[in-house]
Design a protein around this motif. Structure first.
Motif, mmCIF file in Angstrom:
data_model
loop_
_atom_site.group_PDB
_atom_site.id
_atom_site.type_symbol
_atom_site.label_atom_id
_atom_site.label_comp_id
_atom_site.label_asym_id
_atom_site.label_seq_id
_atom_site.Cartn_x
_atom_site.Cartn_y
_atom_site.Cartn_z
ATOM 1 N N ASP A 185 0.451 -1.526 0.249
ATOM 2 C CA ASP A 185 -0.015 -0.198 0.295
ATOM 3 C C ASP A 185 1.168 1.100 0.015
ATOM 4 O O ASP A 185 0.367 1.846 -1.059
ATOM 5 C CB ASP A 185 -0.385 -0.052 0.819
ATOM 6 C CG ASP A 185 -2.319 -0.833 0.997
ATOM 7 O OD1 ASP A 185 -2.459 -1.395 -0.226
ATOM 8 O OD2 ASP A 185 -2.862 -1.620 1.799
ATOM 9 N N ALA A 196 -9.284 5.723 -6.874
ATOM 10 C CA ALA A 196 -10.601 4.612 -5.130
ATOM 11 C C ALA A 196 -9.501 4.110 -4.348
ATOM 12 O O ALA A 196 -9.187 4.393 -3.051
ATOM 13 C CB ALA A 196 -11.489 3.904 -5.668
ATOM 14 N N ASP A 197 -8.581 4.015 -4.904
ATOM 15 C CA ASP A 197 -7.249 2.992 -4.353
ATOM 16 C C ASP A 197 -7.225 4.481 -3.528
ATOM 17 O O ASP A 197 -6.125 4.341 -2.183
ATOM 18 C CB ASP A 197 -6.078 2.517 -5.282
ATOM 19 C CG ASP A 197 -6.648 0.460 -5.929
ATOM 20 O OD1 ASP A 197 -7.699 0.419 -4.777
ATOM 21 O OD2 ASP A 197 -6.550 0.466 -6.365
ATOM 22 N N ARG A 249 -8.254 5.484 -0.928
ATOM 23 C CA ARG A 249 -8.224 4.149 0.980
ATOM 24 C C ARG A 249 -7.289 4.421 1.602
ATOM 25 O O ARG A 249 -6.964 4.411 2.215
ATOM 26 C CB ARG A 249 -8.385 2.639 -0.196
ATOM 27 C CG ARG A 249 -7.903 1.480 0.463
ATOM 28 C CD ARG A 249 -8.888 0.183 -0.019
ATOM 29 N NE ARG A 249 -7.381 0.286 -0.731
ATOM 30 C CZ ARG A 249 -6.565 0.327 -0.538
ATOM 31 N NH1 ARG A 249 -6.057 -0.947 0.891
ATOM 32 N NH2 ARG A 249 -4.792 -0.374 -1.353
ATOM 33 N N ASP A 264 -5.830 5.671 5.246
ATOM 34 C CA ASP A 264 -5.607 4.237 5.937
ATOM 35 C C ASP A 264 -5.101 4.662 6.985
ATOM 36 O O ASP A 264 -3.949 5.535 7.090
ATOM 37 C CB ASP A 264 -4.771 3.617 5.476
ATOM 38 C CG ASP A 264 -4.841 1.698 5.894
ATOM 39 O OD1 ASP A 264 -5.127 2.517 7.029
ATOM 40 O OD2 ASP A 264 -4.513 0.729 5.270
#
Length: 332
Positions: free
Chosen positions: A101, A124-125, A128, A132
């Protein structure tokens, strides 16, 4: 023959000699005044050197014979309780996911800075991973990293298996498992099952590279194993009447500090081992196919089917379905 002798000498006997040297300097003086030690320990310096050299040779040979057990323990496959194994695998999967990530976020931010319009899935990634909370502290440091430092993150991620189902509970286990699964992931060639055939048919120089690359890992595994043993003996010697307590404690603490460093060095040394195994698989597939009387297909998909059948034929009892391999057999 010479290559095997070199790997035995450098990988197992040399680190054993170093550990015995530490034992002779730090632990033996506290034991030398005991009745058993006075009976066994020679009185002259040349005699003592001969004893140490003989012990290094014998202990190095024993460690070499036990190397599979040592590796399996350090990889997390042997003598690990089920709960410890599962907890280690969970931590490894979390570490792999966090590294992936972090690298994904750096890549998406770079593309956005370059003016690239992100696809909906990529956007969208980005949302996200940027929100996080687990990555918040690391992301700030990552953004200040240079390109070379960011490449080190990719290097750390590459020490995990591609298939998350192959995750091991330890860093050394994952660093080794990544190249154990390489042949199967790329070509469906089970190199664990067909290792002897591959090294027997593959290019000699590549086989030699694999052997030499493993020697570096063997060295650190033997070194940390011996450090652990000497530290435990030093602690066990403390109650002795003739014990030099400050020296024994210093030796035990120093060796205990060095063990994690040698473990990390062993994990890092697997990089060269992994590269040599990849080269052997990539360049040794055709010689292996020729040695097995098979013709390597032109299409990769067909080659994957062929190696799947070959691996299955070697792994399970013969079944008439194995005749499907006939279409890959080379003309006599």
């Amino acid at each position: 023959m010479l290559g095997g002798a070199w790997t035995l000498l450098v990988g197992w006997i040399l680190p054993t000699a170093l550990n015995l040297g530490v034992f002779a300097l730090a632990v033996a003086p506290s034991l030398r005044r005991t009745a058993v030690a006075r009976r066994l320990w020679p009185g002259s310096a040349p005699g003592a050197m001969l004893v140490l050299l003989t012990a290094a040779l014998l202990c190095g040979l024993v460690l070499s014979a036990l190397q599979n057990l040592l590796y399996r323990f350090l990889e997390g496959y042997v003598l690990w309780p089920a709960r410890a194994y599962e907890a280690g695998c969970r931590r490894a999967r979390a570490a792999q996911g966090a590294l992936a990530d972090r690298l994904l976020l750096l890549g998406l931010e770079r593309r956005r800075r370059d003016g690239t319009v992100l696809a909906p899935l990529a956007a969208a990634d980005l949302v996200r991973v940027s929100t996080d909370p687990r990555l918040a502290r690391a992301v700030g440091k990552d953004r200040r990293r240079t390109s070379a430092q960011r490449a080190l993150l990719q290097e750390r991620l590459s020490r995990f298996p591609v298939d998350s189902a192959q995750i091991a509970p330890t860093r050394l286990g994952n660093a080794i498992r990544r190249f154990e699964e390489y042949g199967h992931d790329r070509y469906r060639l089970d190199t664990q099952l067909l290792w002897n055939e591959l090294t027997g048919a593959g290019p000699e120089r590549l086989c030699r590279q694999v052997e030499l690359a493993r020697t570096s890992v063997d060295f650190f595994v033997a070194l940390l194993t011996g450090h652990t043993a000497v530290a435990l003996v030093a602690l066990a010697t403390l109650p002795a009447a003739s014990a030099d307590v400050p020296l024994l404690l210093t030796a035990a603490v120093a060796l205990g500090v060095l063990v994690p460093l040698w473990y990390r060095a062993a994990v890092t040394a697997t990089d060269e081992w992994a590269a040599s195994v990849r080269a052997l698989v990539n360049a040794g597939r055709k010689p292996l196919a020729d040695a097995l009387g098979l013709a390597l297909p032109k299409e990769l998909a067909e080659e994957r089917k062929m190696w799947t059948m070959v691996s299955r034929l070697s792994r399970i009892p013969f079944h008439e379905r194995a005749s499907a391999l006939d279409r890959y057999r080379a003309a006599p």
